[in-house]
Design a protein around this motif. Structure first.
Motif, PDB file in Angstrom:
ATOM      1  N   MET A   1      11.638  82.107  -7.022  1.00  0.00           N
ATOM      2  CA  MET A   1      12.490  80.969  -7.314  1.00  0.00           C
ATOM      3  C   MET A   1      12.002  79.741  -6.555  1.00  0.00           C
ATOM      4  O   MET A   1      11.411  79.844  -5.489  1.00  0.00           O
ATOM      5  N   LYS A   2      12.318  78.589  -7.110  1.00  0.00           N
ATOM      6  CA  LYS A   2      11.913  77.360  -6.456  1.00  0.00           C
ATOM      7  C   LYS A   2      12.810  77.038  -5.270  1.00  0.00           C
ATOM      8  O   LYS A   2      13.949  77.482  -5.191  1.00  0.00           O
TER       9      LYS A   2
ATOM     10  N   PHE B   1      25.896  70.062   3.961  1.00  0.00           N
ATOM     11  CA  PHE B   1      24.540  69.739   3.529  1.00  0.00           C
ATOM     12  C   PHE B   1      24.549  68.982   2.209  1.00  0.00           C
ATOM     13  O   PHE B   1      25.540  69.028   1.457  1.00  0.00           O
TER      14      PHE B   1
ATOM     15  N   LYS C   1      24.486  65.704  -3.679  1.00  0.00           N
ATOM     16  CA  LYS C   1      25.907  66.047  -3.609  1.00  0.00           C
ATOM     17  C   LYS C   1      26.162  66.809  -2.309  1.00  0.00           C
ATOM     18  O   LYS C   1      25.334  67.625  -1.901  1.00  0.00           O
ATOM     19  N   THR C   2      27.305  66.555  -1.676  1.00  0.00           N
ATOM     20  CA  THR C   2      27.606  67.173  -0.386  1.00  0.00           C
ATOM     21  C   THR C   2      28.369  68.479  -0.559  1.00  0.00           C
ATOM     22  O   THR C   2      29.336  68.555  -1.331  1.00  0.00           O
ATOM     23  N   TYR C   3      27.942  69.504   0.164  1.00  0.00           N
ATOM     24  CA  TYR C   3      28.555  70.833   0.103  1.00  0.00           C
ATOM     25  C   TYR C   3      28.843  71.322   1.520  1.00  0.00           C
ATOM     26  O   TYR C   3      28.249  70.837   2.483  1.00  0.00           O
TER      27      TYR C   3
ATOM     28  N   GLY D   1      24.198  86.083   2.289  1.00  0.00           N
ATOM     29  CA  GLY D   1      24.490  86.483   0.917  1.00  0.00           C
ATOM     30  C   GLY D   1      24.893  85.302   0.062  1.00  0.00           C
ATOM     31  O   GLY D   1      24.778  85.361  -1.158  1.00  0.00           O
ATOM     32  N   ASN D   2      25.344  84.233   0.712  1.00  0.00           N
ATOM     33  CA  ASN D   2      25.581  82.981  -0.001  1.00  0.00           C
ATOM     34  C   ASN D   2      24.209  82.353  -0.242  1.00  0.00           C
ATOM     35  O   ASN D   2      23.436  82.152   0.697  1.00  0.00           O
ATOM     36  N   ARG D   3      23.908  82.040  -1.483  1.00  0.00           N
ATOM     37  CA  ARG D   3      22.541  81.616  -1.811  1.00  0.00           C
ATOM     38  C   ARG D   3      22.171  80.311  -1.123  1.00  0.00           C
ATOM     39  O   ARG D   3      21.008  80.087  -0.771  1.00  0.00           O
ATOM     40  N   HIS D   4      23.160  79.419  -0.912  1.00  0.00           N
ATOM     41  CA  HIS D   4      22.849  78.162  -0.232  1.00  0.00           C
ATOM     42  C   HIS D   4      22.596  78.380   1.260  1.00  0.00           C
ATOM     43  O   HIS D   4      21.657  77.841   1.821  1.00  0.00           O
TER      44      HIS D   4
END
Lengths: 62, 340
Positions: A1-2, A25, A30-32, A40-43
């Motif tokens: 994946m990129k 971040f 966009k702010t998250y 396990g959270n992909r971000h």
């Protein structure tokens, strides 16, 4: 994946604690928010990968 | 064989008569993020419209597509996923690719018994339609043990719904971990450079070889702005036969999708969540997720966005510094993402 296009990251804190509790971040403009240790959270996983690779720095909390 | 014997054999070949479909939102009913996303190309891999089905690109392609939830569908279905080429790319570089992906959570696949001599065969069935006839590729991937298999299907008639069935033997080697990570990835390859087509289709599970991913693919959906591709009725089930699609209520599919993503938008005339006093200097808003999410989600909110928050797989709290107890603070939109 990129690689995700994360342009900045900053620690955040829980109001009852002086320790870092999360990361705010910016991804694609966009702010998250994601909490520390959210494996396990992909971000979160991608942020940790980029930090380990030296391509992203998480700045201190305000 | 008598009809009764055929029925008995069919029933015996299936592990269950309900909840047989391992795919979530296979009828493309749920599209929480919106019904259309334009200009998808290089750098735009991700979820854009129909839930659980991901647009993915590889390399540095110059094509662009609109991805949408379409109402063009075969009999018995109301929706499909549509990809419509809006900028053509007739000369793909070797690593360029275009695909649609679906990820299945590992703990939902334990009954396949992968990594044992009892590993189950599975059958993937789906309805597909395109103006572009030819041979397309489907790639299966187990992330835990880096195992892959690839198959092809043929679209024979232009602009006609066709039902495709692909059966895959059980993998006695690769083990799917019993956790909330990615267990299975299914990828419909629609265009690819030679990096993923120069091998041979490994129709049984093998250690990943990237050159085999889309082996046999002989079309390029990005070759013309006249090209479009539709997909619906996606079902993955145990056994070597495709059975009729398991239609689920919209509400059931929505709940399943919300484990991975949900959003709440402002409605006219009202905000979605108000802060209350947490202490003398802070206000707090709590949001309880409609289902336990797959993992602690990434959150993004608009409105009075605080800089402190707590997030769990079951709820989210945001804090906002304010000493004025009479100040009204609210959130306008909330998005929670725990996608694989």
């Amino acid at each position: 994946m990129k690689t995700l296009n994360i342009t900045s990251a900053q620690y955040t804190r829980d109001p009852d604690d002086t320790e870092n509790a999360g990361i705010s971040f910016v991804l694609d403009g966009k702010t998250y928010q994601v909490v520390l240790g959210a494996v396990g959270n992909r971000h979160y996983d991608e942020i940790m990968r980029q930090v380990a690779a030296g391509t992203l720095t998480i700045t201190d909390a305000d | 064989m008598s009809k009764a014997a055929e029925l008995a054999a069919l029933i015996g070949s299936q592990s269950s008569l309900s909840n047989k479909n391992l795919i979530i939102n296979g009828a493309m009913q749920v599209a929480q993020r919106g019904t259309s996303a334009t200009s998808l190309g290089n750098g735009n891999s991700g979820y854009h419209t129909v839930d659980r089905f991901r647009f993915a690109e590889g390399g540095t392609p110059t094509y662009a597509f609109t991805m949408s939830q379409s109402t063009t569908a075969p009999t018995g279905f109301s929706n499909s996923l549509k990809l419509d080429c809006t900028t053509a790319d007739t000369s793909l570089a070797s690593t360029d690719a275009l695909l649609v992906e679906h990820f299945i959570e590992a703990q939902n696949l334990q009954h396949l018994k992968y990594g044992t001599t009892s590993a189950e065969s599975v059958t993937l069935s789906f309805w597909v339609r395109s103006n572009l006839t030819g041979t397309y590729a489907v790639w299966f991937y187990q992330e835990d043990d880096n195992r892959a298999a690839s198959k092809t299907y043929t679209i024979s008639a232009a602009d006609t719904w066709e039902h495709k069935t692909i059966t895959l033997s059980g993998d006695q080697t690769g083990v799917i971990d019993n956790n909330n990570g990615q267990g299975f990835r299914i990828a419909w390859y629609l265009a690819s450079g030679t990096s993923y087509t120069s091998g041979t289709a490994n129709t049984d599970w093998q250690t990943l070889d990237n050159t085999n991913r889309a082996a046999g693919l002989n079309v390029n959906l990005a070759s013309s702005t006249s090209n479009e591709w539709y997909l619906t009725g996606v079902q993955l089930e145990i056994g070597e036969q495709a059975t009729p699609f398991e239609h689920r209520f919209y509400s059931d599919e929505l709940r399943r999708c919300e484990r991975y993503y949900y959003q709440v938008n402002t409605v006219s005339g009202g905000n979605i969540a108000y802060f209350h006093n947490y202490n003398d200097s802070t206000k707090m808003v709590s949001v309880y997720h409609p289902v336990t999410m797959r993992t602690i989600p990434t959150a993004t909110v608009t409105g009075n966005v605080g800089t402190e928050y707590r997030s769990h797989d079951g709820h989210f709290q945001m804090f906002y510094g304010s000493t004025n107890s009479n100040t009204t603070l609210n959130l306008d939109t909330m998005f929670f993402d725990a996608e694989l």
